[in-house]
Design an enzyme around this catalytic site. Structure first.
Site, PDB file in Angstrom:
ATOM      1  N   SER A  92      82.419  -5.262  56.688  1.00  0.00           N
ATOM      2  CA  SER A  92      81.382  -6.129  57.274  1.00  0.00           C
ATOM      3  C   SER A  92      81.425  -6.297  58.782  1.00  0.00           C
ATOM      4  O   SER A  92      80.528  -6.920  59.354  1.00  0.00           O
ATOM      5  CB  SER A  92      81.445  -7.513  56.624  1.00  0.00           C
ATOM      6  OG  SER A  92      80.867  -7.483  55.342  1.00  0.00           O
ATOM      7  N   LYS A  95      78.346  -5.500  60.718  1.00  0.00           N
ATOM      8  CA  LYS A  95      77.257  -6.437  61.008  1.00  0.00           C
ATOM      9  C   LYS A  95      77.173  -6.821  62.487  1.00  0.00           C
ATOM     10  O   LYS A  95      76.166  -7.392  62.914  1.00  0.00           O
ATOM     11  CB  LYS A  95      77.430  -7.681  60.133  1.00  0.00           C
ATOM     12  CG  LYS A  95      77.261  -7.406  58.638  1.00  0.00           C
ATOM     13  CD  LYS A  95      77.415  -8.677  57.823  1.00  0.00           C
ATOM     14  CE  LYS A  95      77.105  -8.441  56.344  1.00  0.00           C
ATOM     15  NZ  LYS A  95      78.215  -7.805  55.616  1.00  0.00           N
ATOM     16  N   SER A 150      78.284 -13.609  56.523  1.00  0.00           N
ATOM     17  CA  SER A 150      78.369 -12.194  56.153  1.00  0.00           C
ATOM     18  C   SER A 150      77.447 -11.845  54.996  1.00  0.00           C
ATOM     19  O   SER A 150      77.800 -11.072  54.100  1.00  0.00           O
ATOM     20  CB  SER A 150      79.822 -11.826  55.802  1.00  0.00           C
ATOM     21  OG  SER A 150      80.029 -10.439  55.916  1.00  0.00           O
TER      22      SER A 150
END
Length: 490
Positions: A92, A95, A150
């Site tokens: 993640s 991102k 997230s």
């Protein structure tokens, strides 16, 4: 009238030539100062052997994560690295790039509508904030959900909104990565859920994070500890979120790190724990990237690297070793001309900028050089036309952006620029370049203005003087011809 026309045209040609001469002189001066700077650099390089005796801080030991890197956010100077170019799965922390692309290609008040694919294409058990098909959030709310909670389905929705599809958004991510100099990166989605073809490296991720931190909105989002999404068209309840970056809050796995100003966590079975962290202390801003780690080691290693960076390097404000210098002494273009003067400088720099040096290093050994871009860069609504780079022991330790302000009227007031006492070549070069650019931009306006004034004056002159004179002359010849005709008939 011919004399008036000749006089005006001569003045215009002379002014045009003066502008060309000024521009040529500025260009010549810039070339000369660049040569002078190269010569001075060459002289400095002859003493490289003496400089190379300086010992950089010893790298910390005990970093257990598979890959790690610590860089200075301002200059990109690598302070520590371990397997930094190894291709690994980012999870993640992807991102960060997703948020950066969204910020650069949308506005915060745009409405993002969640498609069926955005909501239902994420893996079961992966992080989300329970959005529904057809639900609507603002782009700003989406970005907070992406960076703090997230949320994978939100990443999908943002990608579709910005690019039309997740695949096209991934293309935008890869194009940006290439632009930033990433060499071991390939993105195939916006959320970082596992895909064998979705990978990056700690170094590439540091470059992406460094670029993201240049965006003021990104900095605000990543530093936010908690955020509440209000009621929506599909949800009657507010949705509170807390930042997953535990160094920012201090819970579960680690204590709060007082200097932490944000970051992003990540985890998949294949990637294991990944972590990007930002910290600022005593004028130094650091970026740490950890990849393929454990829940506790990712924080332990990050704290160790931050402590190493802050303990072994110190920041020097550019202002501390600066003097002010005007870019040009031309009365016409830079000295309080009542027609063109404005209070906003055309060229300016970030006064808060600094460079870092290892503890014990001397500022006298820092050299500076300037680079003017062929194409200006837009950042946070500002035009960046170049930069000043500070170098120590052949390593870049700081960078100062040069901004250009386009105002409603040309800025012709003298411009102050930071300049090191021991090396005036940077300011001299910039002065020449700016002077040339200013003259070239303003000269056509002056010439056009003179032509317009000339045409108006000629029109007034023709109506008031020339036209009546012409009519009197015609009447005179008509009377004269009439008398001749009468005499002939007699």
């Amino acid at each position: 009238m011919k004399r008036i026309l000749t006089t005006v045209l001569t003045a215009v040609l002379l002014l045009s030539n003066i502008g060309n001469i000024t521009a040529h002189a500025a260009t010549t001066q810039m070339e000369q100062t660049q040569v002078s700077h190269i010569d001075s650099t060459t002289d400095t390089d002859t003493s490289t052997e003496a400089k190379n005796t300086f010992k950089w801080p010893k790298s910390p030991t005990g970093i257990t994560s598979e890959s790690a890197i610590l860089i200075d956010a301002s200059s990109g100077l690598v302070l520590y690295e371990k397997n930094a170019n190894e291709e690994l799965y980012p999870a993640s922390i992807t991102k960060i790039m997703t948020t950066l692309i969204a910020l650069e290609n949308s506005s915060l008040n745009e409405i993002v509508t969640f498609s069926h694919n955005a909501v239902f294409s994420i893996e079961s058990g992966s992080t989300h904030i329970a959005r529904q098909e057809g639900e609507q959030l603002t782009m700003e709310q989406c970005l907070y959900a992406i960076m703090l909670a997230s949320a994978n389905e939100v990443s999908n929705a943002v990608a579709e909104h910005v690019a039309g599809s997740i695949d096209k958004f991934a293309d935008m991510m890869n194009a940006k990565a290439k632009e930033l100099g990433c060499k071991n990166t390939n993105f195939v989605n916006a959320n970082g859920l596992h895909n064998d073809k979705h990978y990056t490296s700690a170094y590439d991720m540091a470059l992406i994070a460094q670029e993201a931190m240049k965006n003021e909105t990104f900095r605000k989002i990543t530093a936010t500890k908690s955020y509440v999404i209000p009621k929506t068209n599909k949800s009657k309840e507010e949705f509170p979120m807390a930042n997953h970056q535990q160094l920012l809050l201090g819970y579960k796995l680690t204590k709060k790190y007082d200097s932490c100003i944000g970051g992003k966590t990540g985890y998949t079975n294949a990637a294991r724990n990944t972590l990007v962290s930002f910290a600022n202390k005593d004028g130094i801003e650091l970026i740490c990237v950890i990849m393929k780690s454990t829940p506790t080691d990712q924080y332990k290693d990050t704290v160790s690297l931050f402590d190493y960076g802050f303990g072994n390097y110190e920041a020097f404000s550019v202002d501390e070793a600066s003097t002010v210098s005007s870019i040009d002494n031309s009365i016409l273009f830079t000295r309080f001309n009542s027609i063109f003067d404005t209070s906003t400088p055309m060229i300016y720099t970030d006064n808060s900028s600094s460079y870092i040096l290892p503890v014990g290093a001397s500022q006298k050994d820092v050299t500076q050089s300037m680079n003017l871009y062929d194409t200006p860069k837009n950042q946070n609504g500002k035009e960046i036309i170049g930069d000043i780079t500070y170098t120590f022991d052949n390593k870049t330790v700081g960078k100062l952006d040069i901004y250009y302000t386009a105002s409603e009227k040309p800025t012709l007031e003298s411009v102050a620029l930071l300049e090191d006492n021991s090396d005036r070549s940077v300011t001299s070069t910039l002065s020449s370049a700016v002077s040339s650019k200013t003259h070239q931009n303003i000269k056509p306006l002056i010439i056009i203005g003179i032509f317009v004034v000339f045409i108006l004056l000629y029109f007034v002159y023709y109506i008031a003087v020339e036209r009546p004179r012409k009519k009197r002359r015609q009447a005179y010849y008509q009377r004269k011809n009439s008398r001749k005709y009468d005499d002939f008939n007699l």
